[in-house]
Design a protein around this motif. Structure first.
Motif, PDB file in Angstrom:
ATOM      1  N   TRP A  80       6.819 -38.315  10.565  1.00  0.00           N
ATOM      2  CA  TRP A  80       6.702 -39.427   9.987  1.00  0.00           C
ATOM      3  C   TRP A  80       6.081 -38.959   8.803  1.00  0.00           C
ATOM      4  N   PHE A  81       5.069 -38.217   8.468  1.00  0.00           N
ATOM      5  CA  PHE A  81       4.510 -37.990   7.538  1.00  0.00           C
ATOM      6  C   PHE A  81       5.390 -37.091   6.317  1.00  0.00           C
ATOM      7  N   VAL A  82       6.489 -36.367   6.873  1.00  0.00           N
ATOM      8  CA  VAL A  82       7.485 -35.487   6.123  1.00  0.00           C
ATOM      9  C   VAL A  82       8.510 -36.998   5.595  1.00  0.00           C
ATOM     10  N   VAL A  83       8.866 -37.816   6.440  1.00  0.00           N
ATOM     11  CA  VAL A  83       9.538 -38.834   6.052  1.00  0.00           C
ATOM     12  C   VAL A  83       9.027 -39.709   5.016  1.00  0.00           C
ATOM     13  N   LEU A  84       8.013 -40.115   5.016  1.00  0.00           N
ATOM     14  CA  LEU A  84       7.224 -41.126   4.425  1.00  0.00           C
ATOM     15  C   LEU A  84       6.526 -40.308   3.002  1.00  0.00           C
ATOM     16  N   GLY A  85       6.193 -38.941   2.989  1.00  0.00           N
ATOM     17  CA  GLY A  85       5.539 -38.530   1.912  1.00  0.00           C
ATOM     18  C   GLY A  85       6.474 -37.838   0.950  1.00  0.00           C
ATOM     19  N   VAL A  86       7.481 -37.083   1.554  1.00  0.00           N
ATOM     20  CA  VAL A  86       8.356 -36.338   0.553  1.00  0.00           C
ATOM     21  C   VAL A  86       8.851 -37.269  -0.588  1.00  0.00           C
ATOM     22  N   PRO A  87       9.754 -38.366  -0.020  1.00  0.00           N
ATOM     23  CA  PRO A  87      10.111 -39.245  -1.132  1.00  0.00           C
ATOM     24  C   PRO A  87       9.196 -39.911  -2.326  1.00  0.00           C
ATOM     25  N   LEU A  88       7.877 -40.185  -1.743  1.00  0.00           N
ATOM     26  CA  LEU A  88       7.010 -40.605  -2.403  1.00  0.00           C
ATOM     27  C   LEU A  88       6.416 -39.772  -3.534  1.00  0.00           C
ATOM     28  N   VAL A  89       6.393 -38.487  -3.098  1.00  0.00           N
ATOM     29  CA  VAL A  89       5.606 -37.428  -4.122  1.00  0.00           C
ATOM     30  C   VAL A  89       6.834 -37.201  -5.080  1.00  0.00           C
ATOM     31  N   ILE A  90       7.803 -36.815  -4.687  1.00  0.00           N
ATOM     32  CA  ILE A  90       9.025 -36.837  -5.611  1.00  0.00           C
ATOM     33  C   ILE A  90       9.156 -37.966  -6.563  1.00  0.00           C
ATOM     34  N   ALA A  91       9.175 -39.097  -6.006  1.00  0.00           N
ATOM     35  CA  ALA A  91       9.319 -40.361  -7.162  1.00  0.00           C
ATOM     36  C   ALA A  91       8.218 -40.405  -7.960  1.00  0.00           C
ATOM     37  N   ILE A  92       6.895 -40.384  -7.425  1.00  0.00           N
ATOM     38  CA  ILE A  92       5.858 -40.454  -8.491  1.00  0.00           C
ATOM     39  C   ILE A  92       5.520 -39.462  -9.213  1.00  0.00           C
ATOM     40  N   SER A  93       5.780 -38.166  -8.804  1.00  0.00           N
ATOM     41  CA  SER A  93       5.569 -37.175  -9.650  1.00  0.00           C
ATOM     42  C   SER A  93       6.813 -37.207 -10.875  1.00  0.00           C
ATOM     43  N   LEU A  94       7.872 -37.494 -10.681  1.00  0.00           N
ATOM     44  CA  LEU A  94       8.885 -37.445 -11.506  1.00  0.00           C
ATOM     45  C   LEU A  94       8.563 -38.536 -12.604  1.00  0.00           C
TER      46      LEU A  94
END
Length: 300
Positions: A80-94
């Motif tokens: 769950w942490f992977v599914v929620l966190g990875v897209p958010l990190v990519i989107a916000i950091s980009l």
């Protein structure tokens, strides 16, 4: 160059690489082999007292681990942490990288410092601050919700909200590093391509989709791999903010390894958890690399 010269360069290369290779062998390869060997024994607190109590048990630790419901709970929480966190990190950091890379944005160095500051903040101290911010009665987040006429949320005490709340903290804490990777990639994109697309009438979204994103695809894959590995290794955040609760809803695989190895002193079982975690991280990290490889083959 003669064959003697080639051999001399090769020996010099090995000589200069030797310190780094030695450090990798001592601090990575040997501990990994030792952990694998330890996972095949019943090494526990009794074996610490007397090595004669150590027994080889083969795959019994792995069988017991796979039969433990807590392991599957921890694995599910980690995913769950992977599914929620990875897209958010990519989107916000980009988004942050695009913002600080724009020439029209004022005070770009200041924005870079502001976005990167959470990454260099002390993890435990930042987690404690967020724990108070998310407090049910006294936290500023629920105070803001109350001001808007909404009911307060038990962010860290409700199993439905604990993982999303910790994920938001992890994203806030880590997106600055990913932003630097994207920023470095964006600065390598030829501005001529963007100007040509602008002259052809392409809007901002079209230029981003057809020019910028394809050019920084390797950086996106790198950020995805690093973030997946980091999410699989979450420990300090749930340990400080929830201690694995409520109702074990934030126990991660690494948290389970800590409990087995250093709380209950079942070091053989803890080593088995570490080996399983290594396999999971390797498999999850290979997926973005494989996707990038297939995309490259399709383009060529």
């Amino acid at each position: 160059m003669s064959r003697t010269g080639v051999e001399a360069e090769r020996r010099a290369g090995w000589l200069f690489s030797a310190p780094a290779l030695l450090a990798i062998a001592l601090f990575f390869v040997l501990p990994t082999i030792a952990s694998l060997a330890l996972s095949l024994t019943d090494f526990d607190i009794y074996a610490l007292a007397d090595i004669r109590n150590l027994r080889f048990v083969g795959l019994d630790n792995y069988a017991a681990l796979l039969a433990d419901p807590l392991f599957w709970t921890a694995l599910g929480n980690t995913l769950w942490f992977v599914v929620l966190g990875v897209p958010l990190v990519i989107a916000i950091s980009l988004a942050a990288a695009i913002l600080v890379n724009e020439r029209m944005v004022a005070w770009r160095p200041v924005w870079r410092v502001v976005f990167f500051a959470p990454y260099v903040a002390t993890l435990v101290a930042a987690a404690v601050v967020w724990k108070y911010l998310l407090h049910t009665r006294y936290g500023l987040v629920n105070y803001a919700l109350d001001t808007l006429g909404l009911q307060p949320v038990d962010w860290l005490g409700d199993p439905r909200w604990a993982i999303p709340a910790i994920t938001l903290f992890v994203v806030w804490k880590s997106f600055g590093y990913a932003m630097l990777i994207f920023l470095a990639a964006l600065q390598t994109v030829p501005r001529e391509l963007d100007e040509a697309a602008r002259i052809d009438g392409a809007g901002w979204w079209a230029r981003l989709r057809h020019v910028t994103l394809p050019a920084i695809a390797p950086a996106t894959g790198l950020v995805a791999i690093l973030t997946i590995v980091a999410m699989f290794q979450l420990f300090a955040e749930p340990y400080v903010m929830t201690e694995g609760g409520p109702a074990q809803s934030t126990v991660t695989v690494l948290y389970l390894m800590f409990e087995e190895g250093f709380q209950w002193w079942n070091l053989g079982t803890g080593a088995a958890v570490a080996v399983v975690l290594f396999v999971c991280i390797l498999a999850a990290a290979l997926l973005p690399a494989l996707a990038m490889r297939l995309l490259h083959v399709r383009r060529t």
